[in-house]
Design a protein around this motif. Sequence first.
Motif, short mmCIF file in Angstrom:
data_model
loop_
_atom_site.label_atom_id
_atom_site.label_comp_id
_atom_site.label_asym_id
_atom_site.label_seq_id
_atom_site.Cartn_x
_atom_site.Cartn_y
_atom_site.Cartn_z
N UNK A 677 35.32 -26.57 52.04
CA UNK A 677 34.96 -27.38 53.21
C UNK A 677 34.09 -26.67 54.25
N UNK A 678 33.87 -25.36 54.09
CA UNK A 678 33.25 -24.61 55.17
C UNK A 678 31.92 -24.00 54.74
N UNK A 679 30.80 -24.55 55.18
CA UNK A 679 29.49 -24.00 54.81
C UNK A 679 29.29 -22.57 55.30
N UNK A 680 29.97 -22.21 56.37
CA UNK A 680 29.77 -20.89 56.98
C UNK A 680 31.14 -20.24 57.14
N UNK A 681 31.27 -18.98 56.68
CA UNK A 681 32.53 -18.25 56.86
C UNK A 681 32.22 -16.85 57.36
N UNK A 706 25.12 -23.39 48.58
CA UNK A 706 24.54 -23.40 49.92
C UNK A 706 25.43 -22.79 50.98
N UNK A 707 26.53 -22.23 50.57
CA UNK A 707 27.42 -21.58 51.53
C UNK A 707 26.84 -20.29 52.07
N UNK A 708 27.44 -19.79 53.14
CA UNK A 708 26.89 -18.62 53.84
C UNK A 708 28.05 -17.73 54.28
N UNK A 709 27.91 -16.41 54.08
CA UNK A 709 28.91 -15.44 54.51
C UNK A 709 28.26 -14.45 55.46
N UNK A 710 28.90 -14.25 56.60
CA UNK A 710 28.46 -13.29 57.61
C UNK A 710 29.59 -12.29 57.79
N UNK A 711 29.32 -10.99 57.55
CA UNK A 711 30.38 -9.99 57.57
C UNK A 711 29.93 -8.73 58.30
N UNK A 712 30.92 -7.99 58.81
CA UNK A 712 30.65 -6.66 59.35
C UNK A 712 31.85 -5.77 59.15
N UNK A 713 31.62 -4.46 59.23
CA UNK A 713 32.68 -3.47 59.10
C UNK A 713 33.23 -3.16 60.48
N UNK A 714 34.50 -3.48 60.68
CA UNK A 714 35.12 -3.19 61.97
C UNK A 714 35.06 -1.70 62.23
N UNK A 826 20.49 -19.43 62.06
CA UNK A 826 19.69 -19.32 60.84
C UNK A 826 20.40 -20.01 59.68
N UNK A 827 21.70 -19.79 59.56
CA UNK A 827 22.44 -20.35 58.43
C UNK A 827 22.40 -21.87 58.42
N UNK A 828 22.24 -22.50 59.60
CA UNK A 828 22.27 -23.96 59.68
C UNK A 828 20.90 -24.59 59.75
N UNK A 829 19.89 -23.82 60.18
CA UNK A 829 18.57 -24.41 60.40
C UNK A 829 17.54 -24.03 59.34
N UNK A 830 17.79 -22.94 58.62
CA UNK A 830 16.78 -22.50 57.66
C UNK A 830 16.80 -23.38 56.42
N UNK A 831 15.68 -23.45 55.75
CA UNK A 831 15.54 -24.25 54.54
C UNK A 831 15.35 -23.33 53.33
N UNK A 832 15.93 -23.74 52.20
CA UNK A 832 15.70 -23.00 50.97
C UNK A 832 14.24 -23.17 50.55
#
Length: 836
Positions: A677-681, A706-714, A826-832
């Motif tokens: 259910x979540x396009x962005x996590x 089309x899902x998107x993952x945004x991550x960082x190292x704490x 970017x994850x919501x506005x960019x086009x493939x």
Amino acid sequence: MTWWAMGKKLLQYSILYSLLCLIFVPTLQSNEDPILKPSLETQSKSQPRPDSQPRSVLATASVNFATPQPLTRSILAGQQRRQDAKVLDAEKVRRAIASGVAFLKKKQDDDGSWPRSRFNGDVTALCTLALLNAGESPNDPKIRRALKHIRDQKAAGTYFVSLRIMAMAAADPEGRIFKANIRSDVQWLLKTRGIDGGWSYGSIKMNGQAPGDGSNSQFALLALHEASQLGIKIPQEDWLKMQKYWISLNHPPSGGFVYYGGGRNSRGSMTCAGISSLIIINENLQDLGDRINGDFANCCQETEGDQLIRKGFQWLTKHYSVRRNPGQDGGTVLYYLYGLERAGRLAGKRFVGPNDWYRDGANQIIAWQNRVGGYWRTRNGHGESDPNIATALALLFLSKGKRPVAIGKLDYESADWDLHPKGVHFLTRRLEKDWNMKLNWQTVKSKDSSVDDLLQTPVLFISGKQDITLSQTEKNNLKLYIENGGFVFAEACQGDGCGLDGSFERSFRDLMAELFPDSQLEPVALNHPIWSAQYAITPSKDRPVLALQACCRTSVFFSKKNLSCSWALSQKSVIENQRVSTVLKRRIEYCTQLGVNVIAYATNRELQEKGDTPTLAQDDNEILVERSLVFPKLAHEGGADDAPNAWKTILRDAKRVGLEMKIEKKLIPVTDESIAPYPFVFMHGRRAFSFNPDEREAIRKHLELGGFIFADSICASEAFTDSFRREMKAILGRSLTPIDPNHEIWSDARFGRKISEVTLRTRDPNGGFREQKRKPELEGAEIGGRLAVVFSPLDLSCALENSSVSNCNGYTRKDAVKIGTNVILYSMLSEAKTSR
């Protein structure tokens, strides 16, 4: 077109619509007087709020983009009214002070004086004191003329001499200019004390003849206290006489204080004066008989003065008002409020009973201010009909009461929660000296305090000897307080006459284990910044200390033995006393330096005035929308929620373009059903982890759809970085690669801000951090011609979560917000670039 593509198109159109609304809607704002606006309940559902702007209608991130149940307007309106009732607008306070200052400076005569009142110069001294406390510089030409004028006047009357001492001490806190003048005035005051130990409207000729009154006596005592802070010796017998006098003004049946000894009519102004005077007297008395035992201190004691102070506040609670002087007819309300400010501030009371005295008083005083002239004036005489006097008193309340709070004591309603009442008071005094700034401290009742109330103090001090018992609500609030940037400083009152049963330590350990099961109290490392935050000190075997890492930093500091007992003995009168051994003096200084270091570390010496302090965002009540976006975090065993509030900062920033995002704590497992259910996590962590084959396949499908993952190292964790890179290679079949610094995610203004340069903070081997201007250094992976994974091996989370500067290798808070906002947009506005 698939449901996923349709949903994304809807998102894109909604965002673009929001951007247009943000640009054009200000011209549609109503000019209606906000005071006359109807309440939300009475407005027609079809009629928009006059101060609102069109909102984007965004689909919630679910399989069918279903709409959650809308919140009713009546409930939201009621919640908003409750929030508004607690609000103190710091900017309004600043404007009120500025207008009052401008009025007084305009009314000053060319010789530096203001029109006289009963005694020569007392209005000038009062106005000078008020202006200095309101932030005017002693070097301002008008202040210099005022100081010269009052210095040149002959001593005449208790009020004038007392106010002159206070004004000169405020202008010259180091005693380099006016110390000789102040010493002369001190001798005058000591010679004019009345037969009962108090002061009246008299002169030296009346010495020993006239009885004192509470009003003159409180101003004389305030002046003598300021003189003592400059190192001018006030004999102990004089403080003892003042103590006896103020005890005589207490009215035992009611607990309040009266104007004359033997009186029965307790007054609000006199009760405030009695509380403040006893606090000041206790600070200056060297009553060491029952407090010192050779090289040790006798802790966990209580004095008679402490009991009268407590009873005085009970009287104020019963008769509380900010619209009148309780128990007194006539126009002395501003005089009373100045006394209330002093009593509340010196006692560290944010609340009198359930009442936030500064918020209530400030809002009332602002409402009374003349909007055109900037002055105050009350009726019925007693000096306040003079706008100069009334304005000075109002300024003293507003300016002194809004000083930043450095530390707060938690009253958790145990008999031993405050065994050393003066400890935090004197620690704050030391902070004022070390940091060269005026500070406040306060007490908050755990049972009655919301998370917002707790967040009004950056450091929460918890002390005790027996078990600490909190309700589930209080525990939840404490956890949220820490997660939102708060810091807990705790001590077990053990040893030095306080017992050694260890009940408090055991219960506090259990509490922290319950609130933060993935962290634990551990000995503080030798290289921890706490040992050097202000003073260079080393751990002491006699005072073992522990710390707990939560929310990207040390958030809890615990001492296994007394600290506040030593703080309570740290005043100059004790340290300079020959009866105090060198061993004890060293222990007192060590404990005080440790306390200063902890607060310096916790706050980074960046404190906010009342009204500017942070509050917990009430997310479900912030916005009136029918739909919103939800951004969850992926669950894993590497610390998936170790920075629980980091991404809220980014989501709030994204709202500036009209995105209504639901900020909630949502941690989801990695399965086809949960992630779909979540396009962005989001994803972050601080330890090593691994996914199983089914989880890897679920993530692969999610990204390909089309899902998107945004991550960082704490905190730039190498273990998490290695794990994330390995897992993404296993999922995608290729390694992550650096994102070009000129990539459209940084260069296209559609995605928030153009980012050409950021500040990177890295730990210096010699201590501290180095800051370098660099291009953003993130990694990613493309699918279908667009980024589907964005990863920062350098810290973003801790920078976002901490209200002060992060102690991790990574980006500044400001740049972390920019980077995160750009990635979301970017994850919501960019086009493939190629079809899937």
